[in-house]
Design a protein around this motif. Structure first.
Motif, PDB file in Angstrom:
ATOM      1  N   ASP A 171     -23.117   2.141 -23.358  1.00 55.07           N
ATOM      2  CA  ASP A 171     -22.268   2.070 -24.553  1.00 55.07           C
ATOM      3  C   ASP A 171     -21.012   2.923 -24.383  1.00 55.07           C
ATOM      4  N   ALA A 172     -21.157   4.083 -23.750  1.00 59.73           N
ATOM      5  CA  ALA A 172     -20.019   4.987 -23.588  1.00 59.73           C
ATOM      6  C   ALA A 172     -18.972   4.401 -22.647  1.00 59.73           C
ATOM      7  N   VAL A 173     -19.420   3.770 -21.566  1.00 60.24           N
ATOM      8  CA  VAL A 173     -18.466   3.172 -20.628  1.00 60.24           C
ATOM      9  C   VAL A 173     -17.725   2.019 -21.303  1.00 60.24           C
ATOM     10  N   LEU A 174     -18.438   1.232 -22.093  1.00 60.62           N
ATOM     11  CA  LEU A 174     -17.771   0.145 -22.818  1.00 60.62           C
ATOM     12  C   LEU A 174     -16.778   0.701 -23.844  1.00 60.62           C
ATOM     13  N   ALA A 478     -22.759  -0.526  -5.759  1.00 60.24           N
ATOM     14  CA  ALA A 478     -21.477  -0.026  -6.272  1.00 60.24           C
ATOM     15  C   ALA A 478     -20.466  -1.165  -6.360  1.00 60.24           C
ATOM     16  N   ARG A 479     -19.356  -0.893  -7.029  1.00 61.45           N
ATOM     17  CA  ARG A 479     -18.275  -1.865  -7.147  1.00 61.45           C
ATOM     18  C   ARG A 479     -16.953  -1.194  -6.779  1.00 61.45           C
ATOM     19  N   ARG A 480     -16.190  -1.868  -5.927  1.00 62.95           N
ATOM     20  CA  ARG A 480     -14.869  -1.370  -5.555  1.00 62.95           C
ATOM     21  C   ARG A 480     -13.890  -1.549  -6.718  1.00 62.95           C
ATOM     22  N   LEU A 481     -12.740  -0.887  -6.612  1.00 57.43           N
ATOM     23  CA  LEU A 481     -11.724  -0.977  -7.658  1.00 57.43           C
ATOM     24  C   LEU A 481     -11.317  -2.427  -7.901  1.00 57.43           C
ATOM     25  N   ALA A 482     -11.319  -2.825  -9.157  1.00 57.84           N
ATOM     26  CA  ALA A 482     -10.948  -4.190  -9.530  1.00 57.84           C
ATOM     27  C   ALA A 482     -10.607  -4.213 -11.008  1.00 57.84           C
ATOM     28  N   VAL A 483      -9.891  -5.238 -11.424  1.00 58.00           N
ATOM     29  CA  VAL A 483      -9.626  -5.467 -12.845  1.00 58.00           C
ATOM     30  C   VAL A 483     -10.863  -6.154 -13.435  1.00 58.00           C
ATOM     31  N   TRP A 484     -11.406  -5.584 -14.495  1.00 57.81           N
ATOM     32  CA  TRP A 484     -12.620  -6.111 -15.120  1.00 57.81           C
ATOM     33  C   TRP A 484     -12.287  -6.729 -16.477  1.00 57.81           C
ATOM     34  N   ASP A 490     -19.948  -5.435 -19.064  1.00 58.28           N
ATOM     35  CA  ASP A 490     -21.176  -5.302 -19.848  1.00 58.28           C
ATOM     36  C   ASP A 490     -22.377  -5.810 -19.052  1.00 58.28           C
ATOM     37  N   THR A 491     -22.218  -6.955 -18.397  1.00 57.20           N
ATOM     38  CA  THR A 491     -23.311  -7.518 -17.592  1.00 57.20           C
ATOM     39  C   THR A 491     -23.694  -6.566 -16.472  1.00 57.20           C
ATOM     40  N   TYR A 492     -22.701  -6.012 -15.802  1.00 57.92           N
ATOM     41  CA  TYR A 492     -22.984  -5.082 -14.701  1.00 57.92           C
ATOM     42  C   TYR A 492     -23.713  -3.843 -15.215  1.00 57.92           C
ATOM     43  N   LEU A 493     -23.229  -3.261 -16.291  1.00 57.27           N
ATOM     44  CA  LEU A 493     -23.834  -2.043 -16.823  1.00 57.27           C
ATOM     45  C   LEU A 493     -25.266  -2.280 -17.279  1.00 57.27           C
TER      46      LEU A 493
END
Length: 645
Positions: A171-174, A478-484, A490-493
């Protein structure tokens, strides 16, 4: 009439006193000019003071703007700052109320209109002068890269006030994403960008597939790990075609019919052996052609000494089957040796690769036998128990040094390839190892080898997470830098796994790698589309650094690999990992990244608070609400506030 004509003619000929008249006539406009200067100066000073108050009000209001929503709190803050810097009635201004609005995404506008009374100009019908100001404030976002280094250890699954901590983190990251979403839209409209990278960490990180996709040569194709080899040196005895012989056995004068039947149908017996000594099987039956008891043939048989009455003589047919053995074509298991073992993993690390390995010492191998690692045994054995594994993507770090002994130095030694953030792999020492938990078997700390003759023993642990031992863990990739977009994030988290122990150093090492403009990925930017890039690392944990001696981590199994301590006892392993964490934090800041640290449901020790770029960028959150607010505040502060009008 004639009189006035003579007076004017006389005045035209005599100009004495004209100056007085001219001066008198000039006093009126001169007074107006001087008075307007005084009044306009007062108005200018009032406007200047109001503009300063307006600027501070808009900046203050923008700082408390969350989720790009104009709330009562935002308006109140703006008005309070305005009133503090320009009290009502200053310079005699008329009462007024500033207005606080949001004309566009991410922008706060403050405006005020009033009048100031004149002192001199009111004599000429100008009773007041208007004074009006307006100002806009926004966050000075340029290209922005944010790497989230997130603790996803087992404790993050624990409830805190009725909510699992991992859900609070999601929730905090979102909330951070929502706070920055308007800015992301603004940047994209100007050909700029805001990107996120994510590094979930526990006792290692899941970056292997990302590295392989970047360059397959970044991953080692051969590893040496704590494992075991099977020694197949025992002879295998192959049974030859058995031979049989039969003969009668007699018992006279003592059997009833039922007793005779029991005697005739006695259980078979074995003898001889073990191989290579011949073995025998002795069986009993009624006759040479029938295995069943026949009263007429076996009890009181023709020619017996007793052929009538309750007790009669009895006979049975005895068959002896003899088997002999030959040796030479195969060898069987003799013992396990637990030691550092080398494996070829060239197929295992490919995107579709698998690995078949032996799970016990069952089966045989061709003579002359020998020593086999688990993959070799699976390929060479007959009747061998095997299993198949696919690489989970988690890695062991590249080579390091034991000279990092827990001191205060932040200088990374040349041998610590794991801490050299921008070092591009060019040798096995600088490449990362794939984790192979299915092949890991431990032995006593500090030993080079141990032996067991039990074909199924593990002599310690086979380190499989999910079983009762749980001695290795692999977090979400992990995920590299990208525009989300929000849905993807939300799906990833939601898919984050909570596993393993807390190794802050491996998390920050990879946070630094992800935010670097160089190294294996080189994803971050200094400039993009001719505009500068800001880079940030947000490090969140719910616990203190740990260091295990007998757990399979990013540094192997320390009691056997001894990469960090150089000793199987691990007495000072924790302080060594803490120093590595401090070095990794310093390396991230030296790359030009701004580091933020959040302790969730935990205090920040000096290592954690010192990791942040400033004391203001290290803080704690005791619950879900506080954690969400902290991420929102970071989003609000990541860009520098600036006046845009």
């Amino acid at each position: 009439m004639a009189f006035f004509r003579r007076l004017l003619a006389s005045l035209s000929r005599d100009n004495r006193g004209n100056v007085l008249a001219i001066v008198g006539a000039a006093l009126v406009p001169l007074t107006i000019m001087i008075g307007s200067g005084i009044d306009l100066s007062r108005a200018y000073m009032a406007k200047s003071k109001m503009q300063s108050a307006c600027d501070s009000a808009s900046l203050a209001a923008r700082r408390v703007l969350l989720n790009d929503t104009l709330t009562t709190s935002v308006e109140t803050t703006g008005k309070e700052f305005f009133g503090f810097n320009f009290p009502q009635g200053l310079y005699g201004t008329a009462a007024f109320t500033p207005t606080v609005t949001k004309p566009s995404a991410g922008v706060i506008r403050v405006a005020a209109n009033t009048t100031i009374p004149t002192v001199v100009m009111k004599l000429f019908g100008f009773g007041s002068l208007p004074v009006a100001v307006t100002c806009d404030a926004s966050l000075n976002f340029v290209n922005t890269d944010i790497v989230l280094v997130l603790d996803v250890t087992g404790s993050m699954a624990n409830d805190l006030n009725g909510t699992p901590k991992i859900e609070a983190l999601q929730d905090a990251v979102l909330a951070l994403y929502d706070e920055l979403a308007p800015v992301q839209t603004q940047l994209e409209s100007q050909g700029l960008r805001l990107r996120y990278g994510i590094v979930p960490y526990s006792s290692t990180v899941n970056v292997g597939r990302l590295l392989y996709a970047k360059d397959p040569s970044y991953i080692r194709s051969s590893v040496t790990i704590p494992s075991r080899v099977a020694n197949f040196n025992a002879d295998v005895y192959t049974p030859q075609t058995p031979t049989s012989s039969g003969s009668w056995e007699y018992a006279s004068g003592s059997y009833t019919s039922s007793a005779c039947q029991s005697w005739v149908e006695s259980s078979s017996t074995t003898g001889g052996g073990p191989a290579p000594t011949a073995t025998t099987v002795t069986r009993y039956q009624g006759t040479s052609s029938s295995s069943g008891y026949s009263q007429s043939n076996d009890w009181g048989y023709s020619g017996a000494s007793d052929t009538s009455g309750t007790y009669r003589s009895c006979r049975r047919w005895k068959v002896v089957e003899t088997t002999t053995y030959a040796t030479g074509s195969q060898k069987a298991f003799s013992s396990w040796t637990y030691q550092q073992t080398t494996y070829d993993l060239s197929n295992y690390i490919t995107p579709t690769g698998t690995m078949t390995y032996a799970t016990s010492g069952a089966g045989t191998v061709p003579a002359p036998g020998g020593t086999y690692n688990l993959r070799q045994l699976a390929a060479s054995g007959t009747g061998t128990s095997t299993s198949t594994a696919t690489w989970n993507g988690c890695i062991e770090e590249r080579d390091t040094t034991t000279s990092i002994d827990g001191g205060t130095s932040l200088t990374i030694p040349s041998g610590a390839k794991d801490l050299d953030i921008n070092l591009i792999p060019s040798s096995d020492a600088t490449r990362w190892r794939p984790m192979v938990p299915d092949l890991i078997y431990t032995r006593s700390g500090g030993t080079t080898s141990q032996t067991s003759t039990n074909s199924t023993t593990t002599s310690g642990w086979i380190l499989n997470y999910g079983y009762s031992q749980g001695y290795w863990a692999c977090p979400t990739e992990a995920r590299r830098l990208a525009v989300w977009d929000r849905t993807s994030l939300d799906t990833y988290l939601t898919g984050l796994q909570t596993v393993g122990g807390t190794y802050h150093d491996i998390g920050m090492i990879w946070g630094a790698r992800m935010v670097s403009t160089g190294g294996a990925f080189g994803d971050a930017c200094t400039y993009y589309n001719s505009m500068p890039c800001n880079r940030h690392v947000i490090f969140m944990t719910d616990g203190q650094q740990t260091a295990y001696c007998n757990v399979y981590t990013a540094y192997g199994v320390e009691q056997n690999d001894m990469r960090v301590t150089g000793s199987g006892s691990c007495t000072d392993q924790l302080i060594r990992h803490e120093q590595r964490f401090r070095m990794a934090c310093n390396a991230a800041k030296n790359l030009g990244a701004s580091v933020w640290v959040i302790g969730f449901d935990t205090a920040l020790n000096s290592n954690l608070s010192g990791c942040a770029s400033s004391s203001e960028q290290a803080d704690t959150a005791s619950n879900r609400t506080a954690l969400i607010a902290k991420f929102q505040q970071i989003g609000n502060k990541i860009g520098a506030l600036r006046l845009t009008q």
